[in-house]
Write a protein that holds these residues in place. Structure first.
Motif, PDB file in Angstrom:
ATOM      1  N   LEU A 287      53.035  -9.932  27.348  1.00 44.47           N
ATOM      2  CA  LEU A 287      53.882  -9.409  26.276  1.00 44.47           C
ATOM      3  C   LEU A 287      53.028  -8.631  25.289  1.00 44.47           C
ATOM      4  O   LEU A 287      51.953  -9.090  24.880  1.00 44.47           O
ATOM      5  CB  LEU A 287      54.599 -10.531  25.533  1.00 44.47           C
ATOM      6  N   GLN A 288      53.552  -7.468  24.857  1.00 45.64           N
ATOM      7  CA  GLN A 288      52.863  -6.690  23.836  1.00 45.64           C
ATOM      8  C   GLN A 288      53.883  -5.895  23.027  1.00 45.64           C
ATOM      9  O   GLN A 288      54.882  -5.445  23.555  1.00 45.64           O
ATOM     10  CB  GLN A 288      51.857  -5.731  24.473  1.00 45.64           C
ATOM     11  N   GLY A 289      53.646  -5.776  21.724  1.00 47.35           N
ATOM     12  CA  GLY A 289      54.513  -4.972  20.873  1.00 47.35           C
ATOM     13  C   GLY A 289      55.537  -5.803  20.124  1.00 47.35           C
ATOM     14  O   GLY A 289      55.987  -6.853  20.583  1.00 47.35           O
ATOM     15  N   ALA A 290      55.914  -5.315  18.941  1.00 45.04           N
ATOM     16  CA  ALA A 290      56.865  -6.032  18.086  1.00 45.04           C
ATOM     17  C   ALA A 290      58.205  -6.204  18.793  1.00 45.04           C
ATOM     18  O   ALA A 290      58.777  -5.245  19.310  1.00 45.04           O
ATOM     19  CB  ALA A 290      57.059  -5.275  16.777  1.00 45.04           C
ATOM     20  N   GLY A 291      58.696  -7.427  18.819  1.00 43.20           N
ATOM     21  CA  GLY A 291      59.996  -7.706  19.404  1.00 43.20           C
ATOM     22  C   GLY A 291      60.005  -7.877  20.899  1.00 43.20           C
ATOM     23  O   GLY A 291      61.078  -8.083  21.493  1.00 43.20           O
ATOM     24  N   ALA A 292      58.850  -7.822  21.560  1.00 38.24           N
ATOM     25  CA  ALA A 292      58.815  -8.088  23.004  1.00 38.24           C
ATOM     26  C   ALA A 292      59.204  -9.541  23.240  1.00 38.24           C
ATOM     27  O   ALA A 292      58.660 -10.447  22.616  1.00 38.24           O
ATOM     28  CB  ALA A 292      57.433  -7.794  23.563  1.00 38.24           C
ATOM     29  N   ARG A 293      60.120  -9.770  24.177  1.00 36.78           N
ATOM     30  CA  ARG A 293      60.660 -11.122  24.380  1.00 36.78           C
ATOM     31  C   ARG A 293      60.783 -11.401  25.872  1.00 36.78           C
ATOM     32  O   ARG A 293      61.277 -10.573  26.638  1.00 36.78           O
ATOM     33  CB  ARG A 293      62.045 -11.214  23.720  1.00 36.78           C
ATOM     34  N   THR A 294      60.329 -12.571  26.278  1.00 35.61           N
ATOM     35  CA  THR A 294      60.522 -13.018  27.657  1.00 35.61           C
ATOM     36  C   THR A 294      61.103 -14.421  27.654  1.00 35.61           C
ATOM     37  O   THR A 294      60.838 -15.218  26.749  1.00 35.61           O
ATOM     38  CB  THR A 294      59.213 -13.005  28.464  1.00 35.61           C
ATOM     39  N   VAL A 319      49.973 -13.511  25.833  1.00 42.79           N
ATOM     40  CA  VAL A 319      50.402 -12.781  24.633  1.00 42.79           C
ATOM     41  C   VAL A 319      49.289 -11.825  24.228  1.00 42.79           C
ATOM     42  O   VAL A 319      48.172 -12.248  23.938  1.00 42.79           O
ATOM     43  CB  VAL A 319      50.731 -13.761  23.496  1.00 42.79           C
ATOM     44  N   LEU A 320      49.598 -10.527  24.183  1.00 42.78           N
ATOM     45  CA  LEU A 320      48.578  -9.515  23.923  1.00 42.78           C
ATOM     46  C   LEU A 320      48.566  -9.030  22.477  1.00 42.78           C
ATOM     47  O   LEU A 320      47.539  -8.534  22.011  1.00 42.78           O
ATOM     48  CB  LEU A 320      48.784  -8.320  24.861  1.00 42.78           C
ATOM     49  N   THR A 321      49.689  -9.132  21.771  1.00 37.98           N
ATOM     50  CA  THR A 321      49.759  -8.662  20.388  1.00 37.98           C
ATOM     51  C   THR A 321      50.608  -9.619  19.561  1.00 37.98           C
ATOM     52  O   THR A 321      51.304 -10.492  20.097  1.00 37.98           O
ATOM     53  CB  THR A 321      50.385  -7.255  20.307  1.00 37.98           C
ATOM     54  N   GLU A 322      50.597  -9.414  18.245  1.00 35.58           N
ATOM     55  CA  GLU A 322      51.463 -10.173  17.353  1.00 35.58           C
ATOM     56  C   GLU A 322      52.907  -9.694  17.500  1.00 35.58           C
ATOM     57  O   GLU A 322      53.182  -8.602  18.005  1.00 35.58           O
ATOM     58  CB  GLU A 322      51.007 -10.000  15.901  1.00 35.58           C
ATOM     59  N   GLY A 323      53.844 -10.534  17.056  1.00 35.92           N
ATOM     60  CA  GLY A 323      55.248 -10.139  17.018  1.00 35.92           C
ATOM     61  C   GLY A 323      56.002 -10.292  18.312  1.00 35.92           C
ATOM     62  O   GLY A 323      57.084  -9.727  18.481  1.00 35.92           O
ATOM     63  N   THR A 324      55.450 -11.057  19.258  1.00 34.43           N
ATOM     64  CA  THR A 324      56.122 -11.282  20.535  1.00 34.43           C
ATOM     65  C   THR A 324      56.634 -12.719  20.610  1.00 34.43           C
ATOM     66  O   THR A 324      56.237 -13.576  19.824  1.00 34.43           O
ATOM     67  CB  THR A 324      55.174 -11.025  21.714  1.00 34.43           C
ATOM     68  N   ARG A 325      57.500 -12.974  21.593  1.00 31.85           N
ATOM     69  CA  ARG A 325      58.003 -14.343  21.798  1.00 31.85           C
ATOM     70  C   ARG A 325      58.210 -14.596  23.281  1.00 31.85           C
ATOM     71  O   ARG A 325      58.849 -13.796  23.978  1.00 31.85           O
ATOM     72  CB  ARG A 325      59.311 -14.570  21.045  1.00 31.85           C
ATOM     73  N   ALA A 326      57.658 -15.710  23.755  1.00 30.13           N
ATOM     74  CA  ALA A 326      57.826 -16.123  25.154  1.00 30.13           C
ATOM     75  C   ALA A 326      58.397 -17.530  25.182  1.00 30.13           C
ATOM     76  O   ALA A 326      57.781 -18.464  24.674  1.00 30.13           O
ATOM     77  CB  ALA A 326      56.499 -16.082  25.894  1.00 30.13           C
ATOM     78  N   ASP A 327      59.597 -17.686  25.761  1.00 30.64           N
ATOM     79  CA  ASP A 327      60.201 -19.004  25.966  1.00 30.64           C
ATOM     80  C   ASP A 327      59.954 -19.427  27.401  1.00 30.64           C
ATOM     81  O   ASP A 327      60.248 -18.678  28.339  1.00 30.64           O
ATOM     82  CB  ASP A 327      61.704 -18.958  25.693  1.00 30.64           C
ATOM     83  N   SER A 328      59.416 -20.632  27.586  1.00 29.12           N
ATOM     84  CA  SER A 328      59.099 -21.135  28.920  1.00 29.12           C
ATOM     85  C   SER A 328      59.550 -22.587  29.010  1.00 29.12           C
ATOM     86  O   SER A 328      59.041 -23.448  28.300  1.00 29.12           O
ATOM     87  CB  SER A 328      57.592 -21.028  29.178  1.00 29.12           C
ATOM     88  N   ILE A 329      60.530 -22.853  29.900  1.00 29.64           N
ATOM     89  CA  ILE A 329      61.155 -24.173  29.959  1.00 29.64           C
ATOM     90  C   ILE A 329      61.227 -24.637  31.410  1.00 29.64           C
ATOM     91  O   ILE A 329      62.136 -24.247  32.157  1.00 29.64           O
ATOM     92  CB  ILE A 329      62.569 -24.149  29.352  1.00 29.64           C
TER      93      ILE A 329
END
Length: 408
Positions: A287-294, A319-329
């Protein structure tokens, strides 16, 4: 990277039916107040299913299958009118592979699975003809089907991929251009067949795709399923695999790279329903860039009818930059103790400082060192595809994505 968490199955089971816990012991019964007759779903296989969109209520975003998705951005796909007509495809010809359009009365339709949510049911209710890919012949073969520029109007699609008994093939589904698409793909793997299905999402930046893949695997058959999501504004590809035959085997791989404002989602379900079945699930993303979401949700169910099961699932996010979010369940349900093994793991983290230090201490600059780490992280998935031309092209696509990390 953070340490992975694992779960191991119990090694013994109750010796009699009297030893099994009852629903009442766990409070799994109707309540005397509130919504009369309502009992929460306790297992993944018990979710409501229907082929008719009218059987599902309107999507609110509070449902379990939608709570991590930007549902307000695709209400036309979950409840609107969809164009279900045939579309243009480009397929590489092969003597042992038939590619044709079939009508809704085809006997294979509905045999691999059924919709569990409204978008899939809307597509099922809307498609007029289905694209059928029928694989025969015992020699290994590869076929690529390309869809480009499906347009910006809401569309439904249905695809059948059937590998007949003892057949072998790699089927690549290449997606590019514009799209607003809800689709269902049924994968039927016959006895002792060996099938690889690769779906590559390289849509334009504003494209939306909601895809559900339903697979059923016969006796001693094998399915390798690979999801590669690089392009598109919202891409949601949810594979569901039913290990129905004794000795059936599946490997599910996923690779995704989310840029600023991009939403990439995958909900994976593996249902072990036969003895001596095996599954491996490995998804990796960056993930990279503001608002990137997985979003990655992995469900594995080992049923009472599946002794000798061997299963493991894992998800890794970088996670490559700030402002990203990764949900892993990751989720694991086991209904029998007579298994070879089962477990799951999940990890999300930034660059490994030790790896970067090692590379830089050998004269590699920081930017190139970062690119090498990410390339190595994602290349594991690419190398499992089994098509050298596609693997080489995807390595180039990853390089293009990595150019955006420079200076971060």
């Amino acid at each position: 990277m953070s340490a992975a968490s694992t779960s191991t199955a119990p090694t013994s089971s109750p010796t009699s039916s009297e030893a099994l816990p009852t629903a009442e012991q766990h409070g799994i019964k109707e309540h005397s107040d509130g919504r009369f007759g309502f009992v929460p779903v306790q297992t993944r296989s018990a979710r409501f299913k229907s082929f008719d969109v009218a059987d599902f209520p309107a999507v609110t975003g509070r449902e379990a299958v939608w709570k991590l998705s930007p549902v307000a951005k695709f209400t036309d796909l979950t409840g609107g009118v969809l164009d279900g007509s045939a579309y243009d495809i480009d397929a590489t010809p092969h003597a042992d592979v038939d590619v044709s359009w079939v009508d809704r009365t085809d006997a294979r339709i509905g045999t691999a699975g059924a919709p569990e949510e409204r978008a899939a049911a809307n597509a099922w209710s809307s498609f007029e003809t289905a694209l059928a890919i029928t694989v025969g012949g015992e020699e290994a073969k590869e076929i690529t089907l390309t869809r480009a520029n499906l347009g910006s109007a809401p569309r439904a699609a249905h695809t059948i991929i059937e590998a007949r008994p003892f057949s072998q093939a790699v089927v690549i589904l290449q997606n590019t251009g514009d799209a607003r698409l809800s689709e269902n793909i049924e994968i039927i793997v016959g006895e002792s067949a060996n099938l690889t299905v690769v779906t590559v999402q390289e849509w334009n930046a504003d494209a939306v795709q909601l895809a559900n893949h339903f697979a059923t695997i016969g006796r001693d058959a094998r399915l390798k399923h690979v999801v590669v999501s690089l392009g598109g504004g919202i891409v949601r590809v949810n594979p569901s695999v039913h290990l129905a035959g004794q000795g059936s085997d599946t490997e599910l791989f996923g690779l995704y790279f989310a840029d600023a404002g991009q939403h990439l989602e995958q909900q994976v379900y593996v249902n072990h329903d036969a003895p001596n079945s095996r599954s491996r699930v490995t998804y990796k993303g960056a993930l990279q860039g503001a608002g990137a979401r997985t979003v990655w949700i992995g469900d594995v169910l080992i049923g009472r009818s599946a002794p000798g099961t061997d299963s493991y699932e894992q998800n890794r996010n970088l996670v490559l930059t700030e402002g990203t979010r990764a949900d892993s369940i990751p989720n694991l349900e086991i209904e029998t103790g007579d298994i070879l093994g089962a477990g799951h793991a999940s990890a999300t983290g930034r660059f490994d400082d030790e790896q970067l230090f090692y590379l830089q201490s050998r004269g590699i600059g920081e930017i190139e060192a970062r690119r090498l780490v990410v390339r190595g992280f994602l290349s594991e998935i690419v190398q499992h595809i089994g098509s050298k031309p596609l693997e080489e092209r995807l390595q180039g696509a990853i390089e293009d994505e990595l150019r955006g990390t420079e200076g971060n």
